[in-house]
Design a protein around this motif. Structure first.
Motif: not given
Ligand code: GTQ
Length: 345
Positions: A45-47, A161-165, A281-282, A304-305
């Protein structure tokens, strides 16, 4: 449970003989790869707080010109996997990308699927497969596998922006590569204008859509309005959540990762059941606490976590008078396709 034999129990000459022939005894490692009851998870678990990331990202803007970076990104790396692996979970990669006014991140395409969640700034755009998508705060923009994409910026202030790949998974599969291209020719016609609301989609009388991904941009204004409408329609509804879908198939927007927007009513606490996929979660708007068995994170806007799979997550809206809005990504399309999806309640 029966204790299994260790590697050291075997005579050295036997171990040497196996090794020379590229053979490995299973039993010393059996419990490691098939642990009892619950999988071993490296995902910790990381934030990541946006207030920590932003100044470092802006420094990267001074230290590294876009030509030397192609994509100016600070990766949100999970220490449980080792930072050099650049992964948030087994299948999820997260990065915060900075584009400065006038900059251009050149066109390329690659096998991993990506999405962008716009965090701040005005005037940037991403062109995907010839479709120029404006980037506004909270917008979700897809760059699915194999589609050309480039980023540009006609505004006056930095855009982030946040990239999610799904890069970690595709890389693990030894299927990750990219191809560089020339500046794209843009065409008219935008999926986000063709699929707007009311559950209707364009009728294809003369020819079927040849597009596997008819919508590439999901404007936040529309998603936010959908959540408010869903909440108002059923005041008893506990989980006010929508899934980003491909409106012409009804399936998830992309193949491997799932994307969702969630609204927490003022003061609401929501327990999400323990399911097999890892989650991200963002926070788009408000202030939210995210709690799992051994960790509690307080998310401010743009924080973001990530949490490992098989963990129940309780989200609490810390404001008593305003709703909170959360963007979520998870590995559930992947888990469902592979037949390993579980909901343990
Ligand atoms: O913007 O195309 O964070 O190719 C990682 C790889 C962003 C991008 C990332 C990429 C991109």
């Amino acid at each position: 449970m029966q204790e299994l034999g260790k590697l050291e129990d075997l005579p050295q000459h036997y171990r040497d003989e196996l090794q020379a022939l590229n053979l490995v005894p299973l039993w010393p490692s059996l419990r490691g790869v098939l642990p009892p009851g619950v999988p071993a998870r490296q995902t910790r678990p990381t934030c990541w707080a946006y207030q920590d990331i932003k100044p470092l990202l802006l420094q990267a803007g001074e230290l590294t010109p876009i030509e030397k970076a192609e994509r100016r990104v600070l990766v949100l790396a999970n220490p449980g996997h080792g930072l050099e692996k650049m992964q948030a979970s087994a299948a999820i990669y997260l990065g915060m990308q900075l584009l400065l006014p006038g900059e251009w991140a050149p066109s390329h395409r690659h096998t991993p699927n990506a999405v962008r969640m716009v965090v701040e700034g005005e005037g940037a755009w991403t062109t995907v497969d010839g479709e120029k998508c404006p980037m506004q705060r909270g917008d979700l923009i897809l760059t699915p596998t194999g589609l050309w994409h480039e980023h540009g910026h006609d505004g006056t202030a930095p855009v982030v922006w946040l990239d999610v790949l799904d890069l970690p998974l595709v890389y693990y599969m030894e299927a990750s590569y990219h191809i560089n291209g020339d500046r794209q020719h843009t065409h008219t016609g935008r999926g986000d204008r063709q699929h707007v609301r009311a559950g209707v989609a364009p009728t294809r009388v003369f020819e079927r859509s040849h597009k596997a991904y008819p919508v590439l941009r999901y404007p936040w204004a529309e998603t936010r309005a959908s959540l408010l409408s869903l909440a108002a329609d059923d005041p008893a509804l506990e989980c006010v959540q929508v899934t980003y879908i491909n409106p012409e198939t009804g399936h998830d927007a992309e193949n491997i990762l799932g994307f969702y927007a969630l609204m927490l009513r003022p003061g609401q606490s929501l327990r999400l059941p323990a399911r097999s996929p890892a989650q991200v979660f963002h926070l788009i708007e408000g202030a939210v606490q995210a709690r799992i068995t051994d960790s509690t994170f307080r998310l401010a806007e743009a924080d973001t976590c990530c949490v490992p799979g098989y963990e129940a997550v309780t989200l609490t809206n810390l404001h008593a008078a305003q709703p909170a809005f959360v963007f979520m990504a998870d590995e559930s399309p992947l888990h469902r396709k592979l037949g390993v999806y579980e909901n343990r309640g």
